[in-house]
Design a protein around this motif. Structure first.
Motif, PDB file in Angstrom:
ATOM      1  N   THR A 132       0.819  -1.220   0.000  1.00 62.94           N
ATOM      2  CA  THR A 132       0.000   0.000   0.000  1.00 62.94           C
ATOM      3  C   THR A 132       0.849   1.264   0.000  1.00 62.94           C
ATOM      4  N   TYR A 133       1.911   1.303   0.803  1.00 63.05           N
ATOM      5  CA  TYR A 133       2.762   2.495   0.883  1.00 63.05           C
ATOM      6  C   TYR A 133       4.159   2.222   0.325  1.00 63.05           C
ATOM      7  N   TYR A 134       4.231   1.356  -0.633  1.00 61.29           N
ATOM      8  CA  TYR A 134       5.521   0.987  -1.230  1.00 61.29           C
ATOM      9  C   TYR A 134       6.079   2.151  -2.056  1.00 61.29           C
ATOM     10  N   SER A 135       7.390   2.362  -1.987  1.00 61.21           N
ATOM     11  CA  SER A 135       8.056   3.440  -2.747  1.00 61.21           C
ATOM     12  C   SER A 135       9.012   2.807  -3.754  1.00 61.21           C
TER      13      SER A 135
END
Length: 310
Positions: free
Chosen positions: A45-48
């Protein structure tokens, strides 16, 4: 400054496990590093994906406990076109599924013998230095007794000539005319030359000289911390200059404040020696010795001894 995967490999001495030549030209756009622990569980979900992905022992152990099919699925989801590279620390084994996923998305796989914390620190140090926003200031940056001194001043006052005299006295040139400075952190200012001016000094009446060619490699530095700023200005009888060194002026560059001193220049004054003394005085203050404070204490003691009259 543009930083590519190839530049990072050379700087940190990484081993290439998989990469096509064009993959090594991928641009690294952020100094942030990702340790994809949650991603190994399938949480993206908050992967960069634009960050360098770094696998240490914990991430690697979790990954190796997966089935080959799950391992391939997670790695395929982790690798994106914008992912610069995945780096495996501690010389850990590279599973075949990782290389398959990397080939599918064109992501370089790199390896290092270093421990994860040390490797992360070296990569962060390099990327922060390269990707920090730079501002250009006019002046000469010298390494004097291992301390970075920025020399600025009125036009034509002799900043470059002073720099040359300091080189002859055994100090090192970092940059002349244009100094590119950037904040390495909230308290550390760093300076380097513009690439076109590296190792060069412009001396009026002589022209441009190559300091490294004339004085050797020990006479130059590629970059230096900026710890003190000196401003040279023409001496005028009615100008008031600090005589005791207790004014404590500062200069702010790139959001970092550094000590700042003004030095009057007139015929017969050896400015290079004065700048040397200013640098050594600053170092002494950092080591806990303040000559001004010592003088004030002696003066106070003398006044007290004389019943209030100096």
């Amino acid at each position: 400054m543009k930083v590519t995967v190839e530049m990072l490999i050379k700087k940190v001495k990484l081993e290439v496990v998989y990469a096509e030549p064009e993959h090594l030209q991928k641009e690294i756009t952020t100094a942030d590093i990702s340790r994809p622990g949650l991603e190994m569980t399938g949480y993206f979900t908050y992967y960069s994906p634009e960050r360098i992905q770094l696998l240490g022992m914990k991430e690697w152990s979790y990954m190796m406990a997966m089935t080959p099919h799950n391992r391939y699925s997670v790695l395929k989801a982790m690798f994106k076109e914008e992912t610069p590279a995945l780096i495996v620390a501690r010389n850990l084994e590279i599973p075949e599924e990782m290389i398959r996923a990397a080939k599918k998305k064109g992501t370089p796989i790199l390896k290092s013998r270093m421990g994860t914390s040390q490797l992360s620190g070296e990569i962060s140090w390099y990327l922060n230095a390269c990707l920090a926003e730079r501002i250009s200031v006019h002046g000469v940056l010298m390494d004097i007794y291992g301390m970075g001194v920025l020399i600025q001043g009125d036009s034509g006052i002799g900043k470059s000539e002073t720099g040359l005299e300091l080189v002859k006295r055994g100090h090192r040139l970092v940059a002349d005319d244009r100094v590119d400075v950037y904040a390495k952190d909230e308290e550390t200012l760093w300076g380097e030359p513009a690439e076109i001016l590296r190792h060069l000094l412009e001396i009026r009446g002589v022209g441009i000289i190559d300091v490294m060619s004339l004085y050797g490699a020990s006479a130059v530095r590629d970059s230096s911390q900026v710890q003190l700023a000196v401003y040279l200005e023409n001496y005028e009888p009615d100008k008031v200059f600090d005589r005791l060194g207790n004014q404590g002026e500062t200069l702010e560059l790139a959001g970092v404040k550094i000590p700042f001193v003004r030095i009057p220049v007139k015929t017969g004054r050896n400015v290079s020696v004065v700048i040397e003394a200013a640098a050594m005085n600053y170092r002494a203050k950092n080591m806990g010795y303040d000559a001004t404070k010592t003088f004030e204490e002696r003066l106070t003691k003398l006044i007290n001894q004389n019943g209030g009259h100096a």
